[in-house]
Design a protein around this motif. Structure first.
Motif, PDB file in Angstrom:
ATOM      1  N   SER A 240      26.929  24.671  37.520  1.00 51.38           N
ATOM      2  CA  SER A 240      27.633  25.937  37.267  1.00 51.38           C
ATOM      3  C   SER A 240      28.310  26.375  38.554  1.00 51.38           C
ATOM      4  CB  SER A 240      26.651  27.036  36.856  1.00 51.38           C
ATOM      5  OG  SER A 240      26.014  26.694  35.654  1.00 51.38           O
ATOM      6  N   ALA A 241      29.430  27.041  38.424  1.00 49.14           N
ATOM      7  CA  ALA A 241      30.107  27.557  39.620  1.00 49.14           C
ATOM      8  C   ALA A 241      31.017  28.702  39.212  1.00 49.14           C
ATOM      9  CB  ALA A 241      30.923  26.456  40.298  1.00 49.14           C
ATOM     10  N   GLY A 242      31.361  29.503  40.175  1.00 53.47           N
ATOM     11  CA  GLY A 242      32.271  30.615  39.908  1.00 53.47           C
ATOM     12  C   GLY A 242      33.209  30.808  41.083  1.00 53.47           C
ATOM     13  N   ILE A 243      34.406  31.279  40.802  1.00 50.63           N
ATOM     14  CA  ILE A 243      35.354  31.590  41.874  1.00 50.63           C
ATOM     15  C   ILE A 243      36.084  32.883  41.501  1.00 50.63           C
ATOM     16  CG2 ILE A 243      35.821  29.279  42.777  1.00 50.63           C
ATOM     17  CD1 ILE A 243      38.289  29.176  40.967  1.00 50.63           C
ATOM     18  N   MET A 244      36.723  33.467  42.482  1.00 50.12           N
ATOM     19  CA  MET A 244      37.536  34.653  42.205  1.00 50.12           C
ATOM     20  C   MET A 244      38.798  34.203  41.475  1.00 50.12           C
ATOM     21  SD  MET A 244      35.829  37.136  43.450  1.00 50.12           S
ATOM     22  CE  MET A 244      36.866  38.576  43.623  1.00 50.12           C
ATOM     23  N   ASN A 245      39.259  35.031  40.576  1.00 52.86           N
ATOM     24  CA  ASN A 245      40.526  34.738  39.903  1.00 52.86           C
ATOM     25  C   ASN A 245      41.670  34.991  40.883  1.00 52.86           C
ATOM     26  OD1 ASN A 245      42.860  34.752  38.375  1.00 52.86           O
ATOM     27  ND2 ASN A 245      41.810  35.506  36.558  1.00 52.86           N
ATOM     28  N   PRO A 246      42.449  33.950  41.224  1.00 53.85           N
ATOM     29  CA  PRO A 246      43.493  34.133  42.245  1.00 53.85           C
ATOM     30  C   PRO A 246      44.612  35.060  41.786  1.00 53.85           C
ATOM     31  CG  PRO A 246      43.708  31.989  41.200  1.00 53.85           C
ATOM     32  CD  PRO A 246      42.458  32.595  40.668  1.00 53.85           C
ATOM     33  N   GLN A 247      44.625  35.399  40.496  1.00 55.56           N
ATOM     34  CA  GLN A 247      45.660  36.333  40.021  1.00 55.56           C
ATOM     35  C   GLN A 247      45.459  37.727  40.589  1.00 55.56           C
ATOM     36  OE1 GLN A 247      45.232  36.090  35.816  1.00 55.56           O
ATOM     37  NE2 GLN A 247      46.730  34.453  35.591  1.00 55.56           N
ATOM     38  N   ILE A 248      44.318  37.963  41.218  1.00 56.80           N
ATOM     39  CA  ILE A 248      44.057  39.295  41.791  1.00 56.80           C
ATOM     40  C   ILE A 248      45.187  39.689  42.743  1.00 56.80           C
ATOM     41  CG2 ILE A 248      42.530  40.498  43.431  1.00 56.80           C
ATOM     42  CD1 ILE A 248      40.199  39.185  41.998  1.00 56.80           C
ATOM     43  N   ARG A 249      45.774  38.689  43.393  1.00 54.88           N
ATOM     44  CA  ARG A 249      46.830  39.051  44.354  1.00 54.88           C
ATOM     45  C   ARG A 249      48.069  39.600  43.645  1.00 54.88           C
ATOM     46  NH1 ARG A 249      47.096  33.282  44.727  1.00 54.88           N
ATOM     47  NH2 ARG A 249      49.151  32.449  44.216  1.00 54.88           N
ATOM     48  N   PHE A 250      48.153  39.417  42.328  1.00 52.47           N
ATOM     49  CA  PHE A 250      49.292  39.972  41.579  1.00 52.47           C
ATOM     50  C   PHE A 250      48.947  41.321  40.952  1.00 52.47           C
ATOM     51  CE2 PHE A 250      49.543  35.326  41.327  1.00 52.47           C
ATOM     52  CZ  PHE A 250      50.791  35.110  41.894  1.00 52.47           C
ATOM     53  N   GLY A 251      47.685  41.713  41.015  1.00 50.88           N
ATOM     54  CA  GLY A 251      47.262  42.984  40.418  1.00 50.88           C
ATOM     55  C   GLY A 251      45.780  42.921  40.133  1.00 50.88           C
ATOM     56  N   GLU A 252      45.074  44.031  40.442  1.00 50.46           N
ATOM     57  CA  GLU A 252      43.611  43.990  40.313  1.00 50.46           C
ATOM     58  C   GLU A 252      43.160  44.033  38.863  1.00 50.46           C
ATOM     59  OE1 GLU A 252      41.398  46.659  42.764  1.00 50.46           O
ATOM     60  OE2 GLU A 252      41.333  45.060  44.277  1.00 50.46           O
ATOM     61  N   ASP A 253      43.873  44.802  38.038  1.00 45.00           N
ATOM     62  CA  ASP A 253      43.430  44.861  36.653  1.00 45.00           C
ATOM     63  C   ASP A 253      44.510  44.287  35.744  1.00 45.00           C
ATOM     64  OD1 ASP A 253      45.328  46.842  36.360  1.00 45.00           O
ATOM     65  OD2 ASP A 253      43.908  48.425  36.827  1.00 45.00           O
TER      66      ASP A 253
END
Ligand code: FES
Length: 648
Positions: A240-253
């Motif tokens: 199992s693994a998890g990462i941050m969604n890189p789309q955050i740089r385009f908008g937090e929500d």
């Protein structure tokens, strides 16, 4: 005696069979779940059974020592080469010679039940869409010309009852070398899902392939992406693994990402590329962790909210930003993973996206419903999947309602002054003494509380569950009033209440003298939590109004974050409606579990596709009562709703 009674356990299925019938044949005729990859050739060992001998008074039979035939040459050869465990027989070789009781061990069952580690109610039963089949193909004959693919298809029809197959170019290129290297015996990975249609050959190996097949269950969230690599035959999670969604740089929500797509031509394409690349990276990482070849990953199931769904598919999400919030499609999707530019797995791998419930309630909510089965519940259950966007389900056997609520990222530690995501060093538990107003806390990665003399953890910030507990504890200790205002030193009597301009903060931990962090809960943090929890409560309340109830029988907190929330603290804040604390449970990452269930079971996919059509969607964005509930829910715990369980 020309026939004998055969009783299979644990199924209890029984029947009479002519002496000499192979156990595998009897099992198939009775519909007993006994696996086979080689089709009874005595080479795969998937059909192992354990015969019982002696008196079985429960079943009314006595099993003689010669109830099964002696080992034949094939079984003996397998045993000599590979070894059979004591008491085990190959079901395809052992023949019935007298009344017998036969146990089918879990590992020999194709549709075995997988133990769920979470508290979910629905059993998880293996019924994978991709399975291995060993096939013997006729050699080519100049006088009866036909292609190797056509003869493979004929062999599958004759040996496995597979009516029709299709094969992509990538596998077709491997077909001829595999057939010749395997001397016309090959193993194929065949994908055949619940929708019918031609079965697809995903891969091919010469001879008997004895390796594993894997699948990926992916919970694609707005803030984080979590993935489980599962064994497609046993159902176990192997990494199992998890990462941050890189789309955050385009908008937090979500809505800021939709806005980004609206305001920036090609912005949706950038976001699509970013998330696909992140998924590929995650897949490669998981395969490396599990020590498997990524080509063994045959399927992925992805659950996500509608905006993520569209961005992953490369569909501009602009329609989801405005009423009537039309989805490009709400149906489940079965695709080639390559269509999503996922290249780190088998080139022929499949991708399945669960259906969306509506424009704001996505496949992640469907996955929660699959995991938690509200439509099978006798009592009225409220299921809250807490994330940047909360998915809320309320229902029982009679009806199920769903909505989503824009809670924002505060529950995940974002937009909080000392906030961070749940990682070692983050404060996750906190208690505040109501008399002294002194805090004690625990951080992720340490078993010790901060007032333990041995405590020496590196404190880095406060995560989502930590901030919930901190604000609730502040409320219970009288540091914060019902409106969410932090009291001054004079009002609270503690030096930890620090003036900051016209408001106050509560100091939890100060390591600034040694270059460490100064961790406080500010008035702004409390406001962010109030907004998030009001949205959550208002969504739940709206569904309760729709059903016409003021109470629910039980509450399930779901989501990676939901799993860590203390029910008491959630209720002190008024995040969730009042309920007996014993009736508030955590389901862990229910969306991820639902994805895993869909990955491992065609029946689960068919079931959730049916259930989703019966879930009634309530749209919070256009419902005026949502705003009313939201405002009333701003108080801690609430301006008007009673919380009698809190005063017990
Ligand atoms: Fe393969 Fe029996 S079915 S060994």
């Amino acid at each position: 005696m020309s026939d004998a009674l055969v009783i299979f356990t644990p199924s209890g299925k029984r029947g009479r069979f002519a002496l000499g019938t192979p156990v595998l044949t009897a099992a198939r005729q009775l519909g007993v779940d006994l696996d086979s990859v080689c089709g009874g050739r005595g080479i795969c060992s998937k059909c192992q059974i354990t015969p019982g001998y002696g008196d079985f008074s429960k079943h009314g039979v006595h099993v003689a020592a010669d109830a099964l035939s002696d080992w034949n040459a094939v079984e003996q050869r397998y045993h000599d080469k590979r070894g059979l465990k004591s008491g085990r027989r190959l079901g395809c070789q052992a023949q019935i010679m007298g009344d017998v009781v036969i146990d089918v061990p879990a590992e020999s069952q194709l549709h075995k039940q997988v133990i769920r580690k979470d508290a979910g109610t629905r059993p998880m039963v293996m019924d994978p869409a991709t399975r291995l089949f060993f096939v013997e193909v006729t050699e080519p004959d100049m006088h009866e010309p036909s292609g190797d693919l056509e003869r493979l298809a004929a062999a599958l029809r004759a040996q496995w009852d597979v009516p029709e197959i299709s094969m992509g170019l990538d596998v077709l290129r491997k077909l001829q070398p595999a057939l010749r290297a395997g001397q016309w015996q090959v193993t194929i990975a065949l994908f055949s899902d619940h929708s019918g249609g031609a079965a697809q050959v995903l891969d091919i190996w010469p001879g008997l392939y004895e390796g594993a097949l894997y699948g990926l269950a992916i919970d694609l969230g707005s803030t984080t992406i979590a993935a489980h690599l599962c064994d497609l035959q046993g159902g176990q999670v192997v990494a199992s693994a998890g990462i941050m969604n890189p789309q955050i740089r385009f908008g937090e929500d979500l809505m800021s990402r939709v806005s980004y797509a609206m305001m920036n031509p090609g912005g949706d394409v950038d976001m699509t590329r970013a998330v696909r690349e992140a998924l590929d990276t995650l897949i490669a990482e998981l395969a490396a962790d599990a020590g498997c070849n990524a080509r063994q990953i045959m399927e992925t199931v992805i659950v996500c909210n509608p905006v993520m769904h569209h961005l992953l598919l490369g569909v501009d999400p602009v329609e989801l930003g405005q009423a009537p919030f039309a989805l490009a499609t709400s149906g489940a999707l079965s695709l080639r993973a390559a269509e999503l530019d996922l290249t780190a797995l088998n080139p022929a791998a499949r991708a399945y996206l669960l259906p969306c419930i509506a424009g704001h309630v996505g496949a992640d909510a469907a996955a929660v419903a699959l995991s938690e089965a509200p439509e099978q519940s006798d009592d009225l259950v409220l299921i809250v999947d807490v994330g940047t966007n909360a998915e809320i389900l309320l229902g029982d056997k009679r009806r199920v309602l769903a909505c989503s609520s824009p809670t924002g990222p505060a529950f995940e530690g974002a937009q909080i002054s000392s906030g961070q995501r749940a990682a070692p060093g983050a404060i996750e538990r906190i208690e505040i003494d109501p008399d002294t107003k002194e805090p004690r806390f625990r951080v992720i990665g340490s078993e010790l509380w901060s007032d333990d003399p041995e405590f020496n953890a590196n404190v880095t910030g406060i995560c989502g569950s930590g901030i919930i507990e901190a604000v609730a504890e502040m409320r219970m200790a009288g540091l914060v009033d019902n409106s969410g205002l932090i009291g001054s030193y004079e009002q609270t009597g503690t030096w930890r209440s620090v003036a900051e301009g016209r408001t106050h903060s509560y100091l939890i931990h100060d390591a600034s003298a040694t270059g460490g962090p100064r961790i406080t809960v500010t008035q702004g943090d409390i406001r962010a939590i109030q907004l998030a929890k009001s949205a959550l409560y208002a969504g739940a309340r709206l569904l309760m109004d729709e059903i016409g109830t003021d109470t629910v029988d039980r509450i399930v907190l779901a989501g990676a974050f939901g799993a860590h929330i203390s029910p008491k603290h959630a209720m002190v804040l008024g995040m969730i409606p009042d309920a007996h604390l014993d009736r508030v449970t955590s389901a862990g990452n229910a969306a991820g579990t639902g994805a895993r269930m869909a990955l491992c079971s065609k029946a689960a996919r068919a079931g959730i596709e049916r259930t989703v059509t019966r879930i009634h969607k309530v749209e919070t964005a256009i419902e005026p009562r949502f705003q009313e509930h939201f405002v009333a829910a701003n108080a801690l715990p609430h301006a008007t709703a009673p919380f009698p369980e809190l005063s017990r």
